[in-house]
Every structure is written in C-alpha cells, then in structure tokens.
Design a protein around this motif. Structure first.
Motif, PDB file in Angstrom:
ATOM      1  N   CYS A  94       0.840  -1.211   0.000  1.00 35.92           N
ATOM      2  CA  CYS A  94       0.000   0.000   0.000  1.00 35.92           C
ATOM      3  C   CYS A  94       0.870   1.255   0.000  1.00 35.92           C
ATOM      4  O   CYS A  94       1.858   1.309   0.741  1.00 35.92           O
ATOM      5  N   PRO A  95       0.508   2.256  -0.785  1.00 36.35           N
ATOM      6  CA  PRO A  95       1.210   3.536  -0.653  1.00 36.35           C
ATOM      7  C   PRO A  95       0.705   4.229   0.620  1.00 36.35           C
ATOM      8  O   PRO A  95      -0.103   5.167   0.561  1.00 36.35           O
ATOM      9  N   ARG A 174      -4.621 -17.388 -16.113  1.00 33.64           N
ATOM     10  CA  ARG A 174      -3.217 -17.799 -15.966  1.00 33.64           C
ATOM     11  C   ARG A 174      -3.131 -19.143 -15.242  1.00 33.64           C
ATOM     12  O   ARG A 174      -4.144 -19.680 -14.810  1.00 33.64           O
ATOM     13  N   LEU A 238      -6.801  -5.269 -15.843  1.00 34.30           N
ATOM     14  CA  LEU A 238      -6.569  -4.544 -17.101  1.00 34.30           C
ATOM     15  C   LEU A 238      -5.562  -5.328 -17.931  1.00 34.30           C
ATOM     16  O   LEU A 238      -4.392  -5.409 -17.572  1.00 34.30           O
TER      17      LEU A 238
END
Ligand SMILES: Cc1cc2nc3c(=O)[nH]c(=O)nc-3n(C[C@H](O)[C@H](O)[C@H](O)COP(=O)(O)OP(=O)(O)OC[C@H]3O[C@@H](n4cnc5c(N)ncnc54)[C@H](O)[C@@H]3O)c2cc1C
Ligand code: SF4
Length: 451
Positions: A94-95, A174, A238
């Motif tokens: 987390c920033p 994946r 995305l």
C-alpha cells in the motif's frame, strides 16, 4: 513483432550472484517485537481516527495497534484480516504515505506518522508464521457463484462469499492465482513467495474451487456462467496497455513494462534475465517507477524515466519517485516521445520533444528536441480494460470511460453480475481498492441471494 537480430547490449548476468540477492531482498525488513512495541506507544488511539477513514478497507487501525501493544497478536491480525483478507500483502504494497500514514495525526507535530504498515505486517506475519486459520466457512447455502479473475478483487470476493457459506468457482486465465500480486508488484516488496502464501491461506477456508487456465471469452462465456451460476463476479483487471503512438513501435527493443515485470516475477534465477545497458521508461505512474528501479537493480547502467508533465502531476507518489532516484534512476519531466532511433536494425535511442502547458492549460510540444540512448524502451503509460473478453459472450456490459460501469454495490448493468477492482470505472488501481471492491460485491451478492 518484426524479427531483428539480437541487440548485444541486452544481456543477462550483469551482476555478481550476491548482488541479485541483495538488490531483490526485502525492501522494508520487518520490525522486531521490541520495535513494534515502541511504535504502538506512539499511537494516540484517536477517536474517529483519520487513519481509519483513509484506509479503503476501513480497518480499525487504533484497535489493531492497541492489541499489538497488549501482546494480543492474534486479535490484532483478526482486526486486520476481517476487513482486508489481503492485509499481509497490503502491509507491504500500500502507498501508506498517501493513505493511512498520510492521514495520521502524528504528522502534524513530528512529521512522522505511526508506522501503520509495518505494524500491520508485524501482526499478520505473526499469524501466518504460527499457521493460525481465523476463518471458517459458513453453513452451506447451496448457492453457486462464478468469480472470473483470481486477482485481489476476485479472491477477496471469493473468500467473503465462502465465509457466507456459498460455493465459489474461480476462473483464472493464468496458471497461478494472485493476479498482479503474483505477476506485477515489484519483486523487492514481496520476496519469499508472500503472494502464494496469502492465496493458500485464503483458499484454506474451503468452498472455493479453482479453474486455472480458463479465460472468459476463450474457454468460458459470460452467458453460460449466468445460466449455470446464481451470480457472477468479474475481477478481470486490465489486460491491455496504451500505445506510444510512434511509428515502428512494434520493433524489438520496445517493451511493455507490465509484461517484463511479470517475467521478472516468475524468474527464479534473476541472473538469467536479460536487461539492457541503457534504458528509457516512458510514463509517470507506479509501473514506470517499478520497471525503472527493477531494471537498474538487474544491472542496467543508465535508466531514465521520461514523463510528459511535471513532478507534481506524476501518478507515482513523491516517496516512490524518491525511491527510484535513490536507486540511481533519473527522472526527466516535460517531454514526450517523438521517434525511435535505429542503427543497423537495432534500437539505439529515442528522440523526445519538450512539452509545456499552453495558454488554455493544454499539453503542447515546444518544438525543441533531445534524444536519449537506449537499447530498451519501456512503455508504462497506463493499462486498459480489454472488453473483447466480454464480446466473446452474448451479453455486453455497459462500459464507462473504457471500464465496466458499476453502482456503489459493484452491480453491473446486467442482472446478477457484479464487478470490481481495476476493471471497473473509477478504480483506484491499488491492491487495497481491489480487495475492498471484492468485499463490497460479496456483501451485495449475499444480500441479494438471501432476499
Ligand atoms: C507493475 C505494477 C505494480 C503495481 N504495484 C502496486 C503497489 O505497489 N501497490 C498497490 O497497491 N498496487 C499496485 N499495483 C496495482 C495493483 O496491482 C492492482 O490495482 C490490483 O492488482 C488490482 O486487482 P484486480 O483483481 O482488479 O486485478 P488483477 O490483479 O490484474 O487480477 C485480474 C486477474 O484476472 C485474470 N484475468 C484477466 N482476464 C481474464 C479472463 N478473460 N478470464 C479469466 N481470468 C482473467 C488475470 O490473469 C488476473 O489474475 C501495481 C500494478 C502494476 C501493473
Ligand atoms: S491517526 Fe495515527 S495516532 Fe491516531 S489512531 Fe491513527 S495511527 Fe494512531
């Protein structure tokens, strides 16, 4: 990609074996128990704590800090994980400087917040280290939900649904779960297979079946999932990247930063991963910082990030920009790529045009040019949602700004279909935001199915 002869300036094994270990080791080593206790003492246990408001998952931060202080590490970890099942990962990625720690009242007096991220890691590491499972599946409801995408949004949704007793099937394109936790986050933030440890913990609750290498639009269709399941959650992330818009952009030497990082994350022996001598990264967000720093740590001699606007406009926080610069990355502002420079079929560099804001505040080229030498150019100018996966189905979801439209409960325009994480409009493109979306959607799905 056009076939070109290999560029001899792109080579593996630029460093001594020990350098790789050092460069990609834990960037923020854990607190010792003593350090953690001292740090808990700095918390004022504020009423209406601003750090809680700033946390997208609403963890009761003063409560978990107090529990560390009283030696109740299990209770502390429970405070964290009941709101954010990926609390261990978020403690590392987390920033915090723009979230909880940015809001901490300690910034006012001392310009030094309580080390909330490090304390969160202290509690959750203790829990995993002691192999304690805090969650169990609720009484089985007989409802079946399809979750598409096994990243933070999908897995958080799946776990919460399992807590409610629903049966969940996760479809993941994946061959590993985790999404960008496994394939995207910078390697030095998550050494020691943290992402897979978290996936195992999460699945351990039971009631979650996983179908790997199963892609929506290729192996499964949305219409079929809607027919066969009581509800569907889309956490597709995305999958596309923005193009630079340069002639010959497909040539060897111009790379998608996210794809290279995914390769780096999956390479066990980093001395086998080829990297250029001179690198140019185009972009201004977290991905630009991560590719620049990691290629530098792989032994690239000269790494420059070029961003079309100013320092204050960059998506990457000041702390992230500083981190890259500390590692020897140069950052150039106010320039946009103009053309790729070739010599004997090899990429040799890239020409830029300086930019400025015109009288109406729009970005414009000044006409002045400069070039940088490069044997690798990385595109890091943003990722895009690929709606083709949905068009493979009979149903088409309403999009807004190129991503899936959702309401505040993460319901899409299609009945019984929810979505969250990076693939929805207004997404913050942070792990913690994906986790919260998955949780909010699961609560809404549960309410709807029980109604
Ligand atoms: C390079 C990079 C570094 C980042 N660093 C940070 C960081 O330090 N801190 C931070 O908070 N955030 C960071 N982020 C952002 C963060 O990783 C994302 O916001 C978060 O992973 C979003 O979670 P998600 O579940 O929405 O998407 P994803 O993590 O992308 O997961 C989506 C999943 O869906 C799967 N999928 C896609 N299409 C299909 C399909 N058709 N069928 C089936 N499955 C499909 C994908 O394989 C993937 O597993 C970073 C992002 C990047 C690109
Ligand atoms: S704002 Fe800072 S001092 Fe106040 S409760 Fe949160 S961490 Fe503790």
């Amino acid at each position: 990609m056009k076939s070109r002869k290999a560029n001899s300036d792109i080579a593996a094994g630029r460093l001594e074996p020990d350098d790789y270990k050092r460069n990609f080791g834990d960037v923020a080593p854990p607190l010792t128990p003593h350090q953690a206790l001292i740090e808990t003492d700095r918390c004022y246990f504020c009423y209406d704590a601003p750090c809680v408001t700033a946390c997208p998952t609403g963890i009761d931060i003063p409560s978990f800090i107090r529990k560390i202080g009283t030696g109740n590490l299990q209770g502390s970890a429970e405070d964290i994980l009941k709101e954010n099942i990926m609390g261990a990962m978020c403690a590392r990625v987390c920033p915090t400087e723009v979230l909880c720690e940015g809001a901490c009242v300690r910034n006012k007096g001392e310009a030094k917040p309580v080390a909330i991220g490090a304390l969160q890691r202290h509690a959750t590491d203790w829990l995993f280290g002691n192999g304690i499972q805090l969650f169990k599946r609720g009484p089985v409801t007989g409802k079946r939900i399809a979750v598409v995408g096994g990243g933070p949004a999908g897995l958080s949704c799946a776990h919460r649904l399992a807590m409610f007793g629903h049966s969940v099937t996760v479809f993941e394109s994946r061959d590993k779960l985790g999404g960008l936790n496994e394939y995207g986050i910078a390697a030095y933030k998550v050494p020691d297979d943290v992402a897979q440890r978290e996936v195992r913990y999460l699945l351990d609750i039971g009631g979650i079946e996983t179908r790997l290498v199963q892609a929506l639009g290729r192996d499964v269709r949305l219409a079929t999932l809607r027919r066969d399941y009581d509800a569907v959650f889309l956490g597709l992330g995305l999958a596309g990247v923005n193009a630079l818009g340069l002639e010959d952009e497909q040539i060897e030497g111009v790379y998608d930063a996210v794809a290279y990082i995914a390769k780096l994350r999956q390479t066990r022996d980093l001395s086998t991963l080829p990297v250029g001598r001179s690198i140019v990264v185009i972009g201004g967000g977290m991905t630009a910082i991560d590719i620049a720093t990691q290629t530098r740590l792989l032994g690239a001699e000269d790494v420059t990030i070029v961003y079309r606007r100013g320092k204050e406009h960059m998506g990457a926080s000041y702390a992230e920009q500083e981190w890259a610069q500390t590692n020897g990355v140069k950052i150039k502002h106010w320039a946009k790529p103009a053309r790729l420079l070739m010599q004997n079929d090899n990429l040799k560099g890239i020409e830029f045009e300086y930019t400025r804001l015109d009288a109406k505040g729009r970005l414009a080229g000044t006409g002045e040019k400069f070039s940088l030498q490069a044997d690798m150019v990385f595109k890091a100018i943003g990722q895009t949602f690929v709606p083709a996966t949905l068009n493979g189905s009979a149903d088409v979801l309403e999009l807004s700004g190129g991503r899936i439209s959702v309401d505040e409960e993460r319901r899409t325009s299609l009945p019984m279909v929810w979505a969250g994480g990076d693939c929805v409009e207004g997404g913050k493109d942070l792990t913690v935001a994906g986790v919260q979306d998955g949780k909010v959607a699961a609560l809404s799905i549960d309410r709807t199915l029980r109604a």
